[in-house]
Write an enzyme that holds these catalytic residues in place. Structure first.
Site, PDB file in Angstrom:
ATOM      1  N   THR A  17       0.826  -1.276   0.145  1.00  0.00           N
ATOM      2  CA  THR A  17       0.002  -0.124   0.062  1.00  0.00           C
ATOM      3  C   THR A  17       1.101   1.398  -0.203  1.00  0.00           C
ATOM      4  O   THR A  17       0.154   2.337  -0.099  1.00  0.00           O
ATOM      5  CB  THR A  17      -0.985   0.069   1.135  1.00  0.00           C
ATOM      6  OG1 THR A  17      -0.064  -0.111   2.263  1.00  0.00           O
ATOM      7  CG2 THR A  17      -2.071  -0.869   1.058  1.00  0.00           C
ATOM      8  N   GLY A  18       2.065   1.204   0.074  1.00  0.00           N
ATOM      9  CA  GLY A  18       3.023   2.290   0.031  1.00  0.00           C
ATOM     10  C   GLY A  18       3.128   2.840  -1.344  1.00  0.00           C
ATOM     11  O   GLY A  18       3.130   2.127  -2.268  1.00  0.00           O
ATOM     12  N   SER A  19       3.517   4.056  -1.331  1.00  0.00           N
ATOM     13  CA  SER A  19       3.342   4.722  -2.955  1.00  0.00           C
ATOM     14  C   SER A  19       4.432   4.127  -4.055  1.00  0.00           C
ATOM     15  O   SER A  19       3.986   3.696  -5.010  1.00  0.00           O
ATOM     16  CB  SER A  19       3.689   6.220  -2.993  1.00  0.00           C
ATOM     17  OG  SER A  19       5.069   6.596  -2.395  1.00  0.00           O
ATOM     18  N   THR A  97      14.406  -2.508  -0.722  1.00  0.00           N
ATOM     19  CA  THR A  97      14.585  -1.489   0.090  1.00  0.00           C
ATOM     20  C   THR A  97      16.321  -1.186   0.321  1.00  0.00           C
ATOM     21  O   THR A  97      16.954  -2.223   0.550  1.00  0.00           O
ATOM     22  CB  THR A  97      14.071  -2.004   1.462  1.00  0.00           C
ATOM     23  OG1 THR A  97      12.857  -2.415   1.236  1.00  0.00           O
ATOM     24  CG2 THR A  97      14.110  -0.687   2.598  1.00  0.00           C
ATOM     25  N   TYR A 159      20.808  -2.596 -16.333  1.00  0.00           N
ATOM     26  CA  TYR A 159      20.109  -2.006 -17.189  1.00  0.00           C
ATOM     27  C   TYR A 159      20.897  -1.644 -18.671  1.00  0.00           C
ATOM     28  O   TYR A 159      20.492  -2.010 -19.734  1.00  0.00           O
ATOM     29  CB  TYR A 159      19.165  -0.933 -16.742  1.00  0.00           C
ATOM     30  CG  TYR A 159      18.727  -0.764 -15.346  1.00  0.00           C
ATOM     31  CD1 TYR A 159      18.056  -1.942 -14.862  1.00  0.00           C
ATOM     32  CD2 TYR A 159      18.398   0.297 -14.813  1.00  0.00           C
ATOM     33  CE1 TYR A 159      17.693  -2.155 -13.680  1.00  0.00           C
ATOM     34  CE2 TYR A 159      17.765   0.224 -13.339  1.00  0.00           C
ATOM     35  CZ  TYR A 159      17.443  -1.012 -12.827  1.00  0.00           C
ATOM     36  OH  TYR A 159      16.876  -0.991 -11.565  1.00  0.00           O
ATOM     37  N   HIS A 247      26.871   3.112  -3.165  1.00  0.00           N
ATOM     38  CA  HIS A 247      26.392   1.918  -2.316  1.00  0.00           C
ATOM     39  C   HIS A 247      27.061   1.825  -0.941  1.00  0.00           C
ATOM     40  O   HIS A 247      28.329   2.049  -0.957  1.00  0.00           O
ATOM     41  CB  HIS A 247      26.601   0.657  -3.077  1.00  0.00           C
ATOM     42  CG  HIS A 247      25.566   0.619  -4.262  1.00  0.00           C
ATOM     43  ND1 HIS A 247      25.943  -0.502  -5.265  1.00  0.00           N
ATOM     44  CD2 HIS A 247      24.416   0.742  -4.396  1.00  0.00           C
ATOM     45  CE1 HIS A 247      24.816  -0.253  -6.145  1.00  0.00           C
ATOM     46  NE2 HIS A 247      23.854   0.268  -5.450  1.00  0.00           N
TER      47      HIS A 247
END
Length: 302
Positions: A17-19, A97, A159, A247
């Site tokens: 339910t988080g954006s 996360t 990517y 990182h």
């Protein structure tokens, strides 16, 4: 074939339910991923993006048969979410996360010992099996089905490598982002082993970066076990010692973990390395031609 996930994987989203999770849930559904449940404590009974929400992982698993979870829970609570997924005996937890405290991850790693749940991440882009299942935050459209496995500590460099391969007509089996934190669940060797055993994967791209000794250990493993060509790239070649480069795990400390050390070890173990990110695709093509498998890798019709 592929590694870790495929079109039959049933996924639950922890923190749905988080954006951020909502945005990526929609992207994953659009890609064709089977997202069967979401978990947010206190929000059970809601439906978001057509996905039922449950209060606990256990309940979500029992109701839907989900076998993999993806964690978009904020850093202070993410470790508990991983442990909850392991308690429910899920096959795999992919933790997106960033900024989870290292001490939390040490506890999680200890907790997972001897359990069947595989953790990928944290602080990673996720895992994608091209044209079948995307779990995470990577752009789906650049991935096309083929025979090259990709494993990486960096999201954006993944990517970049995948996009280059696709542009050259070379598809991928699975791309696995293992994450950029110093303590993670799945390492290079775990993924290389899976690619080595996968009949569809004919070659591998491995992307590392400064900090730690994971790349050196992987190089040794490749030399002793790998029966497929592997090419590499190491990020952070101009990084000064003692400075964290993006990182948490990308830091040269005690004179160890430099890019030049890693590149030398990889080269000594038979892994060709690209000098810049823009050469990852051509480095793989050269290695494939030497191994006589280049034609096999051309799976994308232009």
């Amino acid at each position: 074939m592929s590694v870790f996930i495929d079109k039959n994987t049933k996924v639950m989203v922890q923190g749905i339910t988080g954006s951020t999770a909502l945005f990526h849930t929609k992207q994953m559904l659009d890609y064709g991923t089977q997202i069967v449940a979401g978990v947010t404590p206190g929000k059970g009974g809601q439906v978001v993006e057509g996905v039922p929400v449950y209060n606990t992982v256990e309940e979500a698993k029992n109701e839907t048969g989900a076998n993999v979870s993806v964690v978009y829970v904020p850093a202070p609570f993410a470790a508990d979410s991983i442990i909850e997924a392991a308690d429910a005996d899920l096959d795999m937890v992919i933790c997106i996360t960033e900024h989870i405290p290292v001490v939390d991850m040490v506890k999680v790693k200890r907790y997972l010992q001897g359990r069947k749940t595989r953790l990928v991440g944290p602080n990673c882009p996720g895992v994608i099996t091209a044209d079948e299942c995307k779990i995470g935050i990577m752009p789906g459209y650049i991935h096309k089905k083929g025979h090259v496995g990709v494993v990486s500590r960096s999201g954006t460099l993944t990517y970049e490598a995948v996009h280059q391969l696709t542009e050259e007509g070379i598809g991928q089996t699975t791309a696995v982002g293992i994450g950029g934190d110093p303590v993670n669940g799945t390492n290079f060797i775990d993924v290389l082993k899976a690619f080595n055993e996968d009949s569809e994967t004919k070659a591998v791209v491995m992307i590392g970066e400064i900090g730690g000794t994971a790349e050196e250990e992987a190089a040794q493993w490749i030399k002793e076990n790998m029966n497929k060509p592997v090419v590499g790239f190491i990020g952070g070649q101009t990084a000064p010692p003692g400075k964290r480069m993006g990182h948490a795990g990308a830091i040269i400390s005690g004179g160890k973990g430099t890019a030049s050390e890693k590149i030398k070890t990889l080269n000594d173990c038979g892994v060709e390395t690209a000098d810049t990110p823009s050469e990852i695709g051509t480095t793989l093509i050269d290695a494939a031609k030497k191994a006589g498998i280049y034609e096999e890798l051309l799976t994308i019709k232009k």
